[in-house]
Scaffold this motif. Structure first.
Motif, PDB file in Angstrom:
ATOM      1  N   PHE A  75       0.831  -1.196   0.000  1.00 63.74           N
ATOM      2  CA  PHE A  75       0.000   0.000   0.000  1.00 63.74           C
ATOM      3  C   PHE A  75       0.878   1.264   0.000  1.00 63.74           C
ATOM      4  O   PHE A  75       0.651   2.193  -0.768  1.00 63.74           O
ATOM      5  CB  PHE A  75      -0.894  -0.026   1.244  1.00 63.74           C
ATOM      6  CG  PHE A  75      -1.933   1.050   1.269  1.00 63.74           C
ATOM      7  CD1 PHE A  75      -3.085   0.934   0.503  1.00 63.74           C
ATOM      8  CD2 PHE A  75      -1.770   2.181   2.059  1.00 63.74           C
ATOM      9  CE1 PHE A  75      -4.048   1.923   0.519  1.00 63.74           C
ATOM     10  CE2 PHE A  75      -2.724   3.177   2.078  1.00 63.74           C
ATOM     11  CZ  PHE A  75      -3.871   3.041   1.306  1.00 63.74           C
ATOM     12  N   ALA A  76       1.904   1.240   0.842  1.00 69.59           N
ATOM     13  CA  ALA A  76       2.804   2.402   0.935  1.00 69.59           C
ATOM     14  C   ALA A  76       3.513   2.657  -0.389  1.00 69.59           C
ATOM     15  O   ALA A  76       3.676   3.800  -0.810  1.00 69.59           O
ATOM     16  CB  ALA A  76       3.830   2.175   2.049  1.00 69.59           C
ATOM     17  N   ILE A  77       3.921   1.573  -1.056  1.00 70.66           N
ATOM     18  CA  ILE A  77       4.650   1.734  -2.319  1.00 70.66           C
ATOM     19  C   ILE A  77       3.705   2.155  -3.443  1.00 70.66           C
ATOM     20  O   ILE A  77       3.973   3.074  -4.209  1.00 70.66           O
ATOM     21  CB  ILE A  77       5.375   0.424  -2.686  1.00 70.66           C
ATOM     22  CG1 ILE A  77       6.505   0.156  -1.692  1.00 70.66           C
ATOM     23  CG2 ILE A  77       5.921   0.477  -4.114  1.00 70.66           C
ATOM     24  CD1 ILE A  77       7.157  -1.184  -1.836  1.00 70.66           C
ATOM     25  N   GLU A  78       2.566   1.482  -3.488  1.00 71.52           N
ATOM     26  CA  GLU A  78       1.639   1.661  -4.607  1.00 71.52           C
ATOM     27  C   GLU A  78       0.915   3.014  -4.542  1.00 71.52           C
ATOM     28  O   GLU A  78       0.756   3.679  -5.541  1.00 71.52           O
ATOM     29  CB  GLU A  78       0.631   0.521  -4.557  1.00 71.52           C
ATOM     30  CG  GLU A  78       0.190  -0.086  -5.837  1.00 71.52           C
ATOM     31  CD  GLU A  78       1.282  -0.424  -6.845  1.00 71.52           C
ATOM     32  OE1 GLU A  78       0.933  -0.331  -8.006  1.00 71.52           O
ATOM     33  OE2 GLU A  78       2.447  -0.772  -6.506  1.00 71.52           O
ATOM     34  N   TYR A  79       0.487   3.408  -3.338  1.00 69.32           N
ATOM     35  CA  TYR A  79      -0.343   4.603  -3.228  1.00 69.32           C
ATOM     36  C   TYR A  79       0.451   5.865  -2.879  1.00 69.32           C
ATOM     37  O   TYR A  79       0.037   6.964  -3.182  1.00 69.32           O
ATOM     38  CB  TYR A  79      -1.452   4.395  -2.189  1.00 69.32           C
ATOM     39  CG  TYR A  79      -2.534   3.461  -2.663  1.00 69.32           C
ATOM     40  CD1 TYR A  79      -3.746   3.951  -3.152  1.00 69.32           C
ATOM     41  CD2 TYR A  79      -2.343   2.090  -2.663  1.00 69.32           C
ATOM     42  CE1 TYR A  79      -4.738   3.102  -3.606  1.00 69.32           C
ATOM     43  CE2 TYR A  79      -3.318   1.223  -3.109  1.00 69.32           C
ATOM     44  CZ  TYR A  79      -4.514   1.733  -3.584  1.00 69.32           C
ATOM     45  OH  TYR A  79      -5.492   0.884  -4.037  1.00 69.32           O
TER      46      TYR A  79
END
Lengths: 290, 394
Positions: A53-57
């Protein structure tokens, strides 16, 4: 021939390190709570999702994502620990089984509900292969082995020297006596649980780059792989778990090479059966502790 | 005691089945004009992505048909059932669609293992099972003159695929030594069985043979073995979701770019290639369809799907979209939603699909071409469409 065997042993050590980090949390939770945490794989999954989530968003770099994945999981563990796990202390065994299975279902399905059931692509990590002593490994795998070693040395030091570590050992030996001498059993149980869940999350985030896919149901497989390891290692035995994880990792790797990949998953369960038949208290303790 | 109990259970069970059979026989299906179409697909579990694409494709087709005024004024209502990619859940989903939702037609499943288990259920109920995405040849070996009158398949089989891939690899690439790394399912195993059937024709041999479980994440051991075996290519009939993992680990053990993947496991999608560009270079795949296929109808579909869902369609989206349209045409030609009439219409249909004209043989198997492609410079390059008439076992 010899080279192949050595290479497969190295492969086994890599997967063994992953199993070890997850399993050690589960075995410590068992030591203190006397409950097999069937939701353990779910914390592995949550950690991976947190990092994804941290990387993608938010486009954050991988090291930051590791921290976010572990912290997010620890926060969830605080909630689950307060609502569910603390109540298991001293409760009959079936309460622990039901409660943790329930937690597993809730966590898994919440993630599927929020993010969908499809596979996600994990793009972070260090996947470039490097050659060490003639073996090629992804940098990430070397990181996994190093982190695995650090975690185990850290845990050994913690349970031997720190106050909370000593309290954990005390609680795993005798709950009533702990209460008598003034150890807050529920407090110790909660912290052990958070530590275990955090380690599972760490393992998840570390393996995500090499496993590439992230999905809601990924924790189940981990729970079932971990179960034979902690039984082999002797429930609650940290050092035993480490050795058992390595044995399983290496055995799986050799079976995949010389017998066939399709028999790989049988290794864990076959060993589990043998251990339960001949040494139900684990490979490393002279007699049953509980 | 136990015998008594189980006997009682058996009696109740039989009675229930009887009542169910009577009720579905005695009362005709609702004739309010709506066409009830069941869609069985893996909506959750490791193949959930296939299910999502299948449903989107089918829904888009329904939307188009409704926008064009329905099938002779009739609307289509899609009822989705989740097979989770397992035969057990697939059968219960099928039962629910037939018994509770009273559907007349079922499209499903993606996984061959599930479709094989659904066939007898649909046959017993006399409900048309139109498969759109399973490739195990046994499904139509057992259909039409082979037995199951209510099973149809609008998808090419693994037998075609195995032959076409092997032929291309042998003749164009000069490969003769292969390693097998396929998924451990009816799909993966059968594809290899058919590959073996044609190996002698190309004077080729298989050196190592491994099957992975769905959800497997560690391929290093088996890939190192393949590296040392002297194989020239890896024959893989697998899951799309495992391909990026295999690709990454091929790069790790140092066989990326040296031993290509051939077969079918979505080697050609952008996501997969991006995950392990070096490993997928030179991969050869036979596909029923792919977004880059050059035909006006196909291009229009891709454009519309991408606009609607903000994601390019995959093969499953396409086949389900096309199959809903195919079924709609059969219903239109039958001028009725009577199942017998629709089935007869399907048997004699000539349908212009995006890949060519579709007709069904006496085993209720659609005659369809397969598209062969090779990954060149990180992009799938189409090498032509090939078709083969199936040789049914006597």
């Amino acid at each position: 021939m010899f080279y192949t065997i050595i290479e497969q042993v190295v492969n086994g050590i890599v997967s063994g390190s992953v199993y070890a980090i997850v399993a050690v949390g589960m075995t410590m939770i068992f030591g203190v709570l006397r409950a097999i945490n069937f939701a353990h794989g779910e914390y592995y999954m949550l950690g991976t999702f947190g990092a994804w989530f941290a990387i993608e968003y938010f486009d954050l770099p991988y090291p930051v994502a590791i921290v976010i994945g572990v912290v997010a999981t620890a926060v969830i563990a605080v909630v689950v620990g307060n609502i569910v796990m603390q109540r298991i202390v001293g409760a009959p065994a079936e309460a622990g089984v039901l409660a943790t299975l329930g937690v597993a279902l809730i966590l898994q399905n919440t993630v599927i509900l929020v993010f969908g059931g499809s596979y996600k692509f994990f793009s972070g990590g260090y996947i470039e292969p490097v050659t060490l002593f003639g073996f090629t490994l992804a940098e990430q795998r070397i990181l996994i082995i190093i982190v695995g070693l650090i975690v185990f040395i850290g845990l050994e030091l913690m349970v031997t020297y720190s106050r909370i570590g000593k309290a954990m050992r005390a609680v795993s030996q005798n709950i009533e006596c702990c209460a008598v001498v003034g150890i807050d059993v529920r407090h110790v149980a909660l912290w052990t649980f958070i530590l275990g869940a955090g380690l599972a999350a760490l393992s998840g985030v570390l393996t995500a780059p090499v496993n590439v896919s992230v999905y809601g149901g990924m924790g189940e497989l981990i729970t079932f792989k971990t179960l034979p390891i902690i039984i082999m290692g002797g429930l609650g035995n940290v050092r035993g778990t480490f050795v058992a994880a390595m044995i399983l990792g290496i055995a799986e790797s050799l079976v995949a090479t010389y017998v066939g990949l399709q028999f790989r998953d049988t290794v864990g369960f076959a060993t589990l059966m043998l251990v339960l038949m001949w040494r139900p208290h684990g490979l490393f303790s002279a007699q049953a502790r509980f | 005691m136990t015998i008594e109990l189980s006997r009682r259970g058996f009696c109740i069970g039989t009675a229930l089945v009887g009542v169910q059979a009577m009720s579905s026989g005695a009362f005709a299906r609702t004739e309010d004009g709506t066409v009830k179409l069941g869609l069985v697909a893996p909506m959750s579990g490791p193949n959930a992505r296939y299910g999502a694409f299948s449903l989107r494709g089918a829904q888009m087709a329904v939307k188009e048909i409704t926008a064009a005024g329905g099938i002779g004024g009739r609307k289509i209502n899609i009822l989705a059932g989740d097979s989770q990619g397992t035969p057990v859940e697939g059968v219960s989903a099928t039962r629910r669609l037939i018994d509770q939702d009273q559907v007349d037609y079922i499209i499903g499943d993606v996984s061959s293992s599930v479709t094989l288990a659904m066939q007898p259920v649909a046959e017993d109920a006399g409900v048309l099972l139109l498969n759109a995405a399973s490739s195990n040849p046994k499904i139509t070996y057992k259909a039409g003159v082979g037995g199951f009158k209510w099973t149809y398949r609008n998808y090419p089989t693994d037998e075609n695929r195995a032959l076409i891939v092997l032929q291309y690899a042998a003749e164009k690439k000069g490969f003769t030594k292969y390693a097998v790394l396929s998924v451990d399912s009816d799909y993966g195993r059968a594809a290899i069985e058919f590959t073996k059937k044609y190996l002698p024709r190309f004077k080729s041999q298989i050196l190592t043979e491994d099957y992975y479980k769905e959800g497997e994440v560690d391929f290093r051991s088996v890939l190192s073995k393949i590296r040392d075996s002297g194989a020239q290519a890896i024959i893989m009939y697998g899951n799309a979701d495992s391909t990026p993992i295999v690709g990454r680990q091929m790069m790790e053990v140092g066989i990326a770019g040296k031993i290509p993947l051939i077969g079918n496991a979505e080697f050609n999608t952008e996501k997969t290639i991006k995950a392990a560009p070096k490993a997928l270079e030179g991969a050869i795949e036979a596909a029923a369809w792919l977004p880059a296929y050059d035909s006006a109808k196909s291009k229009a579909f891709v454009e519309k799907f991408t606009a609607e869902f903000r994601e390019a369609p995959n093969n499953h989206a396409y086949v389900h979209w096309e199959t809903v349209h195919l079924l709609a045409k059969a219903i239109e030609q039958a001028q009725s939603i009577d199942r017998e009439k629709v089935r007869a219409a399907l048997s004699s249909i000539h349908y212009a699909s995006a890949v060519g004209d579709v007709t069904f043989d006496d085993h209720n198997q659609a005659r369809l071409p397969m598209i062969l492609l090779e990954i060149e410079n990180g992009k799938p390059a189409i090498k032509g469409a090939y078709s083969a008439e199936i040789d049914y076992p006597k």
